[in-house]
Enzyme design. Structure first.
Site, PDB file in Angstrom:
ATOM      1  CE  LYS A 181      -2.084  -0.902   4.024  1.00  0.00           C
ATOM      2  NZ  LYS A 181      -1.248  -2.201   4.295  1.00  0.00           N
ATOM      3  NE  ARG A 185      -4.862  -0.321   9.806  1.00  0.00           N
ATOM      4  CZ  ARG A 185      -3.361  -0.254   8.932  1.00  0.00           C
ATOM      5  NH1 ARG A 185      -3.704   1.160   8.298  1.00  0.00           N
ATOM      6  NH2 ARG A 185      -2.709  -1.065   8.654  1.00  0.00           N
ATOM      7  NE  ARG A 196       7.949  -3.027   6.057  1.00  0.00           N
ATOM      8  CZ  ARG A 196       6.883  -2.278   6.560  1.00  0.00           C
ATOM      9  NH1 ARG A 196       6.316  -1.876   5.391  1.00  0.00           N
ATOM     10  NH2 ARG A 196       6.105  -3.197   7.132  1.00  0.00           N
ATOM     11  NE  ARG A 255       5.901  -0.920  10.180  1.00  0.00           N
ATOM     12  CZ  ARG A 255       5.429  -1.092   9.331  1.00  0.00           C
ATOM     13  NH1 ARG A 255       5.021   0.004   8.643  1.00  0.00           N
ATOM     14  NH2 ARG A 255       3.965  -1.448   9.503  1.00  0.00           N
ATOM     15  NE  ARG A 270       1.562  -4.811  10.879  1.00  0.00           N
ATOM     16  CZ  ARG A 270       3.173  -5.020  10.588  1.00  0.00           C
ATOM     17  NH1 ARG A 270       3.854  -5.700  10.229  1.00  0.00           N
ATOM     18  NH2 ARG A 270       2.852  -3.888   9.223  1.00  0.00           N
TER      19      ARG A 270
HETATM   20  P1  AP5 Z   1       5.029  -1.555   1.371  1.00  0.00           P
HETATM   21  O1  AP5 Z   1       4.769  -1.043   0.499  1.00  0.00           O
HETATM   22  O2  AP5 Z   1       5.493  -1.404   3.238  1.00  0.00           O
HETATM   23  O3  AP5 Z   1       4.008  -1.562   2.342  1.00  0.00           O
HETATM   24  P2  AP5 Z   1       2.222  -1.454   2.927  1.00  0.00           P
HETATM   25  O4  AP5 Z   1       0.909  -2.331   2.285  1.00  0.00           O
HETATM   26  O5  AP5 Z   1       2.447   0.126   3.358  1.00  0.00           O
HETATM   27  O6  AP5 Z   1       2.981  -2.631   4.812  1.00  0.00           O
HETATM   28  P3  AP5 Z   1       2.726  -1.749   5.885  1.00  0.00           P
HETATM   29  O7  AP5 Z   1       2.895  -2.935   6.624  1.00  0.00           O
HETATM   30  O8  AP5 Z   1       3.293  -0.591   6.251  1.00  0.00           O
HETATM   31  O9  AP5 Z   1       1.122  -1.900   6.254  1.00  0.00           O
HETATM   32  P4  AP5 Z   1       0.287  -2.550   7.606  1.00  0.00           P
HETATM   33  O10 AP5 Z   1      -0.965  -2.101   6.943  1.00  0.00           O
HETATM   34  O11 AP5 Z   1       0.364  -3.158   7.785  1.00  0.00           O
HETATM   35  O12 AP5 Z   1       0.972  -0.882   8.578  1.00  0.00           O
HETATM   36  P5  AP5 Z   1       1.392   0.642   9.055  1.00  0.00           P
HETATM   37  O13 AP5 Z   1       2.357   1.472   9.253  1.00  0.00           O
HETATM   38  O14 AP5 Z   1      -0.748   1.264   8.194  1.00  0.00           O
HETATM   39  O15 AP5 Z   1       5.724  -3.271   1.626  1.00  0.00           O
HETATM   40  C1  AP5 Z   1       6.398  -3.977   1.911  1.00  0.00           C
HETATM   41  C2  AP5 Z   1       7.674  -4.544   1.236  1.00  0.00           C
HETATM   42  O16 AP5 Z   1       8.054  -5.299   0.342  1.00  0.00           O
HETATM   43  C3  AP5 Z   1       8.757  -3.283   1.791  1.00  0.00           C
HETATM   44  O17 AP5 Z   1       9.565  -3.542   2.010  1.00  0.00           O
HETATM   45  C4  AP5 Z   1       8.555  -2.971  -0.156  1.00  0.00           C
HETATM   46  O18 AP5 Z   1       9.524  -2.752  -0.306  1.00  0.00           O
HETATM   47  C5  AP5 Z   1       7.960  -4.318  -0.393  1.00  0.00           C
HETATM   48  N1  AP5 Z   1       7.309  -3.932  -1.954  1.00  0.00           N
HETATM   49  C6  AP5 Z   1       5.922  -3.404  -1.567  1.00  0.00           C
HETATM   50  N2  AP5 Z   1       5.448  -3.193  -3.528  1.00  0.00           N
HETATM   51  C7  AP5 Z   1       6.124  -4.492  -4.043  1.00  0.00           C
HETATM   52  C8  AP5 Z   1       6.580  -4.285  -5.053  1.00  0.00           C
HETATM   53  N3  AP5 Z   1       5.140  -4.154  -6.814  1.00  0.00           N
HETATM   54  N4  AP5 Z   1       7.414  -6.003  -5.449  1.00  0.00           N
HETATM   55  C9  AP5 Z   1       8.447  -6.086  -4.837  1.00  0.00           C
HETATM   56  N5  AP5 Z   1       8.546  -5.429  -3.963  1.00  0.00           N
HETATM   57  C10 AP5 Z   1       7.371  -4.090  -3.502  1.00  0.00           C
HETATM   58  O19 AP5 Z   1       0.661  -0.023  10.431  1.00  0.00           O
HETATM   59  C11 AP5 Z   1       1.176  -0.285  11.099  1.00  0.00           C
HETATM   60  C12 AP5 Z   1       0.661  -0.019  12.810  1.00  0.00           C
HETATM   61  O20 AP5 Z   1      -0.089   1.447  13.082  1.00  0.00           O
HETATM   62  C13 AP5 Z   1      -0.970  -1.015  12.986  1.00  0.00           C
HETATM   63  O21 AP5 Z   1      -0.595  -2.422  12.681  1.00  0.00           O
HETATM   64  C14 AP5 Z   1      -1.975   0.126  13.503  1.00  0.00           C
HETATM   65  O22 AP5 Z   1      -1.531  -0.726  15.355  1.00  0.00           O
HETATM   66  C15 AP5 Z   1      -1.345   0.970  13.666  1.00  0.00           C
HETATM   67  N6  AP5 Z   1      -1.921   1.361  12.791  1.00  0.00           N
HETATM   68  C16 AP5 Z   1      -2.175   2.116  11.769  1.00  0.00           C
HETATM   69  N7  AP5 Z   1      -3.133   2.639  10.935  1.00  0.00           N
HETATM   70  C17 AP5 Z   1      -3.857   3.014  11.634  1.00  0.00           C
HETATM   71  C18 AP5 Z   1      -5.417   2.549  11.747  1.00  0.00           C
HETATM   72  N8  AP5 Z   1      -5.194   3.613  10.821  1.00  0.00           N
HETATM   73  N9  AP5 Z   1      -6.154   2.386  12.807  1.00  0.00           N
HETATM   74  C19 AP5 Z   1      -5.738   1.539  13.852  1.00  0.00           C
HETATM   75  N10 AP5 Z   1      -4.131   1.211  14.206  1.00  0.00           N
HETATM   76  C20 AP5 Z   1      -3.908   1.904  12.917  1.00  0.00           C
END
Ligand code: AP5
Length: 209
Positions: free
Chosen positions: A9, A84, A123, A156, A167
């Site tokens: 994402k 979410r 990552r 992370r 997750r």
């Molecule tokens: P990446 O682009 O980082 O993936 P992502 O889907 O953004 O992954 P996240 O882990 O950041 O999502 P998440 O939703 O769990 O975490 P968030 O920070 O929002 O890609 C992943 C890897 O793959 C990278 O190394 C990238 O380079 C590689 N990659 C990507 N696309 C590729 C491709 N096409 N080909 C090859 N490689 C590729 O949330 C973390 C925590 O925060 C949650 O668990 C929760 O506790 C809290 N939180 C955040 N938002 C909320 C909310 N709205 N409500 C409640 N809690 C929340």
């Protein structure tokens, strides 16, 4: 941007941001930043994030509401990782209604669980500017230094296999049901999370118009 953790994402959100010149609003980055600064909300959020739980809706909704009141979102914005939960989707509806805005697209990024666990273990993220790398598919140019700002990249705390699996469960229970809501509005655009990185700009432009 809607999809399981690690599906890509954030990566796709930043490509869309460059294509259309609109900012990305990433709740995960905002919460991690608040935790690093030691604010009250940030410290509360950190406990939930480290366990792979969702941070309480009232904290996240307040953070997003404040962010969407700043002037740089006036020409549009990309929400990465929000909403979410049902309560967050309802809060977003209220914010959009107050500002007479509507959601144009929900990009649903898809990827299988095993691929996700393997991917997140490689990552690396920049704690200063939020840039995201992958040791194989998108390695930094110089060692473990961020290409954008030079800070040392980190893994992370929630990218450990057991936390990633939790997750994924939380995603299925609380977030995935939101797809039905947006399917009814006919605004879901599916993008495979394993699309080659070099193909993403063209694919996203063709999907988003
Ligand atoms: P990446 O682009 O980082 O993936 P992502 O889907 O953004 O992954 P996240 O882990 O950041 O999502 P998440 O939703 O769990 O975490 P968030 O920070 O929002 O890609 C992943 C890897 O793959 C990278 O190394 C990238 O380079 C590689 N990659 C990507 N696309 C590729 C491709 N096409 N080909 C090859 N490689 C590729 O949330 C973390 C925590 O925060 C949650 O668990 C929760 O506790 C809290 N939180 C955040 N938002 C909320 C909310 N709205 N409500 C409640 N809690 C929340």
């Amino acid at each position: 941007m809607l999809g399981p953790p690690g599906s890509g994402k954030g990566t796709q959100a930043h490509i869309i941001s460059e294509l259309y010149g609109v900012p990305v609003v990433t709740t995960g980055d905002m919460l991690r930043d608040a935790a690093a600064r030691g604010t009250e909300h940030g410290l509360t959020a950190k406990g939930y994030m480290d366990r792979g739980e969702l941070v309480p809706d009232e904290i996240v909704n307040a953070v997003v509401r404040e962010r969407l009141s700043r002037p740089d979102v006036e020409k549009g914005f990309i929400l990465d990782g929000f909403p979410r939960s049902k309560a967050q989707a309802e809060a977003l509806d209220r914010i959009l209604e107050e500002r007479r805005l509507r959601l144009d697209h929900v990009v649903h990024v898809t990827l299988g669980d095993e691929e996700i666990v393997g991917r997140l273990s490689k990552r690396r993220s920049c704690p200063r500017c939020g840039a995201v790398y992958h040791l194989e598919s998108k390695p930094p140019r110089r060692g473990l230094a961020c290409d954008e700002c030079g800070a040392r990249l980190v893994q992370r705390d929630d990218d450990k296999p057991e936390v990633i699996r939790h997750r994924l469960e939380v995603y299925r229970e609380k977030t995935r049901p939101l797809l039905d809501r947006y399917a009814r509005m006919r605004i879901i655009r599916e993008v495979p999370g394993d699309t080659p990185l070099e193909d993403l700009p063209g694919l996203l432009r063709s999907i988003l118009g």
